[in-house]
Design an enzyme around this catalytic site. Sequence first.
Site, PDB file in Angstrom:
ATOM      1  N   LYS A 108      68.144  30.906  19.660  1.00 59.51           N
ATOM      2  CA  LYS A 108      66.957  31.245  18.865  1.00 59.51           C
ATOM      3  C   LYS A 108      66.077  30.004  18.836  1.00 59.51           C
ATOM      4  O   LYS A 108      65.722  29.478  17.762  1.00 59.51           O
ATOM      5  CB  LYS A 108      67.401  31.712  17.467  1.00 59.51           C
ATOM      6  CG  LYS A 108      66.295  32.292  16.601  1.00 59.51           C
ATOM      7  CD  LYS A 108      65.772  33.643  17.071  1.00 59.51           C
ATOM      8  CE  LYS A 108      64.596  34.093  16.234  1.00 59.51           C
ATOM      9  NZ  LYS A 108      63.955  35.344  16.739  1.00 59.51           N
TER      10      LYS A 108
ATOM     11  N   TYR B 269      79.902  28.809  11.521  1.00 60.17           N
ATOM     12  CA  TYR B 269      81.232  29.096  10.979  1.00 60.17           C
ATOM     13  C   TYR B 269      81.911  27.834  10.451  1.00 60.17           C
ATOM     14  O   TYR B 269      82.830  27.912   9.646  1.00 60.17           O
ATOM     15  CB  TYR B 269      82.128  29.702  12.063  1.00 60.17           C
ATOM     16  CG  TYR B 269      81.989  31.187  12.287  1.00 60.17           C
ATOM     17  CD1 TYR B 269      80.750  31.786  12.444  1.00 60.17           C
ATOM     18  CD2 TYR B 269      83.120  31.993  12.362  1.00 60.17           C
ATOM     19  CE1 TYR B 269      80.634  33.143  12.672  1.00 60.17           C
ATOM     20  CE2 TYR B 269      83.008  33.353  12.584  1.00 60.17           C
ATOM     21  CZ  TYR B 269      81.776  33.920  12.737  1.00 60.17           C
ATOM     22  OH  TYR B 269      81.678  35.267  12.958  1.00 60.17           O
TER      23      TYR B 269
ATOM     24  N   ASP C  72      80.238  42.626  19.317  1.00 59.41           N
ATOM     25  CA  ASP C  72      80.426  43.936  18.666  1.00 59.41           C
ATOM     26  C   ASP C  72      79.404  44.944  19.193  1.00 59.41           C
ATOM     27  O   ASP C  72      79.717  46.114  19.430  1.00 59.41           O
ATOM     28  CB  ASP C  72      80.274  43.837  17.142  1.00 59.41           C
ATOM     29  CG  ASP C  72      81.613  43.745  16.424  1.00 59.41           C
ATOM     30  OD1 ASP C  72      82.508  43.058  16.953  1.00 59.41           O
ATOM     31  OD2 ASP C  72      81.766  44.361  15.351  1.00 59.41           O
TER      32      ASP C  72
ATOM     33  N   ASP D  76      67.344  37.972  19.605  1.00 59.00           N
ATOM     34  CA  ASP D  76      66.839  39.315  19.260  1.00 59.00           C
ATOM     35  C   ASP D  76      66.527  40.113  20.530  1.00 59.00           C
ATOM     36  O   ASP D  76      66.901  41.283  20.652  1.00 59.00           O
ATOM     37  CB  ASP D  76      65.628  39.233  18.322  1.00 59.00           C
ATOM     38  CG  ASP D  76      64.562  38.244  18.767  1.00 59.00           C
ATOM     39  OD1 ASP D  76      64.799  37.477  19.720  1.00 59.00           O
ATOM     40  OD2 ASP D  76      63.468  38.242  18.150  1.00 59.00           O
TER      41      ASP D  76
ATOM     42  N   ASP E 284      79.508  36.513  18.004  1.00 63.76           N
ATOM     43  CA  ASP E 284      80.225  37.477  17.170  1.00 63.76           C
ATOM     44  C   ASP E 284      79.444  38.787  17.118  1.00 63.76           C
ATOM     45  O   ASP E 284      79.987  39.878  17.340  1.00 63.76           O
ATOM     46  CB  ASP E 284      80.399  36.906  15.758  1.00 63.76           C
ATOM     47  CG  ASP E 284      81.101  37.881  14.830  1.00 63.76           C
ATOM     48  OD1 ASP E 284      82.130  38.450  15.250  1.00 63.76           O
ATOM     49  OD2 ASP E 284      80.611  38.098  13.708  1.00 63.76           O
TER      50      ASP E 284
HETATM   51  C1  IPM Z   1      85.888  38.284  15.481  1.00 60.86           C
HETATM   52  C2  IPM Z   1      85.983  38.552  14.014  1.00 60.86           C
HETATM   53  C3  IPM Z   1      86.153  37.216  13.287  1.00 60.86           C
HETATM   54  C4  IPM Z   1      84.945  36.371  13.607  1.00 60.86           C
HETATM   55  C5  IPM Z   1      86.387  37.323  11.773  1.00 60.86           C
HETATM   56  C6  IPM Z   1      87.535  38.228  11.431  1.00 60.86           C
HETATM   57  C7  IPM Z   1      86.580  35.954  11.150  1.00 60.86           C
HETATM   58  O1  IPM Z   1      84.872  39.255  13.565  1.00 60.86           O
HETATM   59  O2  IPM Z   1      86.849  37.729  16.058  1.00 60.86           O
HETATM   60  O3  IPM Z   1      84.880  38.639  16.097  1.00 60.86           O
HETATM   61  O4  IPM Z   1      83.888  36.531  12.973  1.00 60.86           O
HETATM   62  O5  IPM Z   1      85.040  35.528  14.505  1.00 60.86           O
HETATM   63 MN    MN Z   2      83.528  39.894  15.165  1.00 59.29          MN
END
Ligand code: IPM
Ligand code: MN
Length: 366
Positions: free
Chosen positions: A191, A145, A252, A224, A248
């Site tokens: 990784k 990032y 999710d 993975d 990240d």
């Molecule tokens: C998160 C979001 C952010 C990230 C985006 C919106 C920049 O997806 O907080 O997980 O990737 O960190």
């Molecule tokens: Mn995210």
Amino acid sequence: MADTESYAIAWLPGDGIGPEVTREALRVLEAVASTYGFAVAAEEHLMGGAALDETGTPFPDTTRDACLESNAVLLGAVGGPTWDDTTGDRRPESGLLALRKALGVYANLRPVIVPEALATASPLRPDRVGGTDILFVRELTGGIYFGTPEGPTEDGARSTMEYSGSEIERIAHVAFRRAQRRDGHVTSVDKANVLEVSELWRAVVTEVHDAHYSDVDLRHLYVDNAAMQVVRDPQQFDVVLTGNLFGDILSDLAAALPGSLGLLPSASVGGDVGLFEPVHGSAPDIAGQDVANPIGTILSAALLLDELGEPEAADAVRHGVDAALDAGFLTADLAEANEEAVSTSTFGREVANRAADHAPQNVPTL
Ligand code: IPM
Ligand code: MN
């Protein structure tokens, strides 16, 4: 009469459902404040696409200064289709990265718990997800990032994943210390079979472990494999330590375990001022309809209280959420076809009432 502690909260509603979910979190904060003997003073500031439209930048200096002067930052979400064509540092998301960097919050804590009342809402079998209690410790101010990007041009584009030893070291300490207060297990995800930066990651994490945390179990997984294991058998995890990009993605993925991304909170710490925001995005498709799930943001407010040194009030907030769910209140994302859904604001009020009624054992006499 002793002065009541007052916490200054920088309130950044942001875009999409951000305003409505943060409003409910503030409602709950205010409700527990009176029960637990402190005050909150929230001040609203522009962030993300809303800030871009108004001021020409997604992270105005006035917002940065207000955040740095506050006790904690409560953020909704940033971004949406309106700003899809923005590039570089005009993207709402780049404003969020700049905010994290400005606050120096290198440690992003994302707890994933499957509440009893929701085990059946999971797309996975209830016996597989029940009892899941994972803390993702995601490095937040480094990695790909914040590498050295090039392009895009017609010839190509480049993003680089970079970590220094000291960046890895400090996030490893956070993960091991958290594990000491939990079940004593850390899974470090990388990784290392392909990436040099992961080779360093693995070596430094192992070094920190061996030098300071013999009471914590450490294992390493490739990302993975880790993704598969999170879905196959989430109960095997306690603390998951990983870098910015893998964290990240995995967080999710883990949000699918309780059945809705709307449930998950996060705390970003490590600087002088913490940043508290739900894991979910701005959900533009349902924005402004009072149907979003505010739980992720309300639980982020609980993490905020923990960080401010108000753990009893934080527990009251968590109790309020559980009690509202147990009483059958569900937002649209959680309700089954035969169940009635309540609005964002109704759910927030139900939580606030229950949290405020959850009195401490020893109410301080004022
Ligand atoms: C998160 C979001 C952010 C990230 C985006 C919106 C920049 O997806 O907080 O997980 O990737 O960190
Ligand atoms: Mn995210």
